[in-house]
Scaffold this motif. Structure first.
Motif, short mmCIF file in Angstrom:
data_model
loop_
_atom_site.label_atom_id
_atom_site.label_comp_id
_atom_site.label_asym_id
_atom_site.label_seq_id
_atom_site.Cartn_x
_atom_site.Cartn_y
_atom_site.Cartn_z
N VAL A 1 13.40 -13.83 6.37
CA VAL A 1 12.86 -14.81 5.42
C VAL A 1 11.40 -14.47 5.17
O VAL A 1 10.58 -14.49 6.09
N PRO A 2 11.05 -14.10 3.92
CA PRO A 2 9.66 -13.72 3.63
C PRO A 2 8.73 -14.92 3.61
O PRO A 2 9.17 -16.07 3.60
N GLY A 3 7.46 -14.63 3.60
CA GLY A 3 6.45 -15.68 3.55
C GLY A 3 5.14 -15.15 4.09
O GLY A 3 4.97 -13.95 4.30
N THR A 4 4.18 -16.04 4.33
CA THR A 4 2.92 -15.63 4.93
C THR A 4 3.18 -14.95 6.27
O THR A 4 2.56 -13.95 6.62
N LYS A 5 4.12 -15.50 7.02
CA LYS A 5 4.61 -14.87 8.23
C LYS A 5 6.11 -14.63 8.04
O LYS A 5 6.86 -15.56 7.74
N ILE A 6 6.51 -13.38 8.21
CA ILE A 6 7.93 -13.05 8.02
C ILE A 6 8.72 -13.57 9.21
O ILE A 6 8.35 -13.38 10.37
N LEU B 1 13.98 -0.06 9.81
CA LEU B 1 13.70 -0.27 11.23
C LEU B 1 14.91 -0.85 11.95
O LEU B 1 15.21 -0.47 13.09
N TYR B 2 15.62 -1.75 11.29
CA TYR B 2 16.84 -2.34 11.85
C TYR B 2 17.89 -1.26 12.08
O TYR B 2 18.53 -1.20 13.13
N GLY B 3 18.06 -0.38 11.09
CA GLY B 3 19.02 0.70 11.23
C GLY B 3 18.64 1.65 12.35
O GLY B 3 19.50 2.10 13.13
N LEU B 4 17.35 1.97 12.45
CA LEU B 4 16.88 2.85 13.53
C LEU B 4 17.11 2.21 14.89
O LEU B 4 17.53 2.88 15.84
N LEU B 5 16.85 0.92 14.99
CA LEU B 5 17.05 0.20 16.24
C LEU B 5 18.52 0.26 16.67
O LEU B 5 18.84 0.59 17.82
N LEU B 6 19.43 -0.02 15.75
CA LEU B 6 20.86 0.01 16.08
C LEU B 6 21.30 1.43 16.43
O LEU B 6 22.15 1.62 17.31
N SER B 7 20.73 2.41 15.75
CA SER B 7 21.06 3.80 16.03
C SER B 7 20.69 4.17 17.46
O SER B 7 21.48 4.77 18.19
N ARG B 8 19.49 3.80 17.86
CA ARG B 8 19.02 4.14 19.21
C ARG B 8 19.84 3.41 20.27
O ARG B 8 20.22 4.00 21.30
N LEU C 1 0.83 -1.21 0.00
CA LEU C 1 0.00 0.00 0.00
C LEU C 1 0.86 1.26 0.00
O LEU C 1 0.55 2.25 -0.68
N LYS C 2 1.98 1.22 0.74
CA LYS C 2 2.86 2.38 0.85
C LYS C 2 3.94 2.40 -0.22
O LYS C 2 4.83 3.25 -0.20
N ARG C 3 3.86 1.45 -1.17
CA ARG C 3 4.83 1.34 -2.26
C ARG C 3 6.26 1.15 -1.75
O ARG C 3 7.21 1.75 -2.24
N LEU C 4 6.35 0.31 -0.75
CA LEU C 4 7.63 -0.04 -0.16
C LEU C 4 7.87 -1.53 -0.31
O LEU C 4 6.93 -2.32 -0.32
N THR C 5 9.12 -1.91 -0.42
CA THR C 5 9.44 -3.33 -0.37
C THR C 5 9.58 -3.73 1.09
O THR C 5 10.02 -2.92 1.92
N PRO C 6 9.19 -4.95 1.45
CA PRO C 6 9.39 -5.40 2.82
C PRO C 6 10.85 -5.28 3.26
O PRO C 6 11.13 -4.95 4.41
N ALA C 7 11.78 -5.52 2.33
CA ALA C 7 13.20 -5.43 2.66
C ALA C 7 13.58 -4.02 3.08
O ALA C 7 14.31 -3.82 4.06
N LEU D 1 32.57 -2.78 8.78
CA LEU D 1 31.17 -2.90 9.19
C LEU D 1 31.01 -4.01 10.21
O LEU D 1 31.68 -5.04 10.14
N GLU D 2 30.10 -3.80 11.16
CA GLU D 2 29.89 -4.79 12.20
C GLU D 2 28.48 -5.37 12.20
O GLU D 2 28.20 -6.31 12.93
N ALA D 3 27.59 -4.79 11.40
CA ALA D 3 26.21 -5.28 11.33
C ALA D 3 25.84 -5.55 9.88
O ALA D 3 26.19 -4.79 8.99
N ALA D 4 25.13 -6.65 9.66
CA ALA D 4 24.72 -7.02 8.31
C ALA D 4 23.22 -7.25 8.26
O ALA D 4 22.58 -7.56 9.28
N PHE D 5 22.66 -7.08 7.05
CA PHE D 5 21.24 -7.30 6.82
C PHE D 5 21.09 -8.17 5.59
O PHE D 5 21.63 -7.86 4.52
N ILE D 6 20.37 -9.28 5.74
CA ILE D 6 20.15 -10.21 4.63
C ILE D 6 18.67 -10.47 4.49
O ILE D 6 18.02 -10.94 5.44
N PHE D 7 18.12 -10.15 3.33
CA PHE D 7 16.72 -10.45 3.04
C PHE D 7 16.70 -11.57 2.01
O PHE D 7 17.10 -11.38 0.87
#
Length: 204
Positions: free
Chosen positions: A152-157, A21-28, A9-15, A111-117
């Protein structure tokens, strides 16, 4: 399912949403308005000659600098981040060593943090391709980064967190995942909440 519908709806990819959100979490948690994350891509840049015929894994970690010192609505902030990711896509065939060389960095991996979708769904049906049938799949994640979030995507992420046990313990790892799940719920309920006021945990 609700998350996927919201992202569409927001024209965003789940990734893009989860990376933001992951980046914001690590920032905080690090009390730092700027964080760097290795966004692991397929390495198959569409503008790379012959890539469509290449066989094998080309996974490449691309450094993403995430700035969180904004008061814009979080949904707009993630849209801007998604646009930045699209611009970086053409460089997805470069390795960290090449990038560090161009940036005059001595370390091969600062780098010390990684993100894999992942590009396959956990609950996807078995398919028959070219006469070959997949009977089972067993995935074991492993990276050299001290902290890695695998989605990992799916019906439930599904979220998986790999971390260096000498730097994080299981309790903290579980809390990080709970914080992230809470943030997903909040962004769906209040997508226009200012980034500076966006909560990473339930204070109730």
């Amino acid at each position: 399912k609700k998350f996927n519908s919201f992202a569409q709806l927001k024209r965003l990819t789940p990734a893009s949403m989860i990376l933001g959100l992951y980046g914001l979490l690590l920032s905080r948690l690090n009390f730092n308005k700027t964080v760097a994350i290795a966004n692991v891509t397929s390495g198959r840049a569409v503008n790379l000659d012959g890539i469509e015929d290449a066989i094998g894994l080309f996974l490449t970690p691309i450094p993403i600098i995430i700035e969180t010192a904004h008061n814009k609505p979080i949904i707009q902030w993630i849209l801007d981040l998604q646009n930045e990711l699209a611009e970086l896509e053409e460089f997805s065939y470069l390795g960290l060593i090449d990038i560090n060389k161009e940036a005059n960095l001595e370390s091969n991996s600062p780098l010390e943090a990684a993100f894999i979708f992942e590009n396959f769904e956990e609950d996807s049906e078995v398919e028959v391709l070219g006469g070959l049938e997949q009977s089972a799949a067993n995935v074991k994640d492993g990276t050299h980064f001290p902290l890695s979030l695998i989605v990992v995507p799916g019906t439930k992420i599904l979220f998986r967190l790999n971390f260096d046990s000498e730097r994080l313990d299981n309790d903290l790892g579980a809390r990080l995942l709970n914080y992230l799940k809470h943030m997903v719920t909040v962004i769906i309920e209040t997508p226009n909440k200012p980034l500076n006021d966006f909560p990473i945990f339930n204070s109730a």
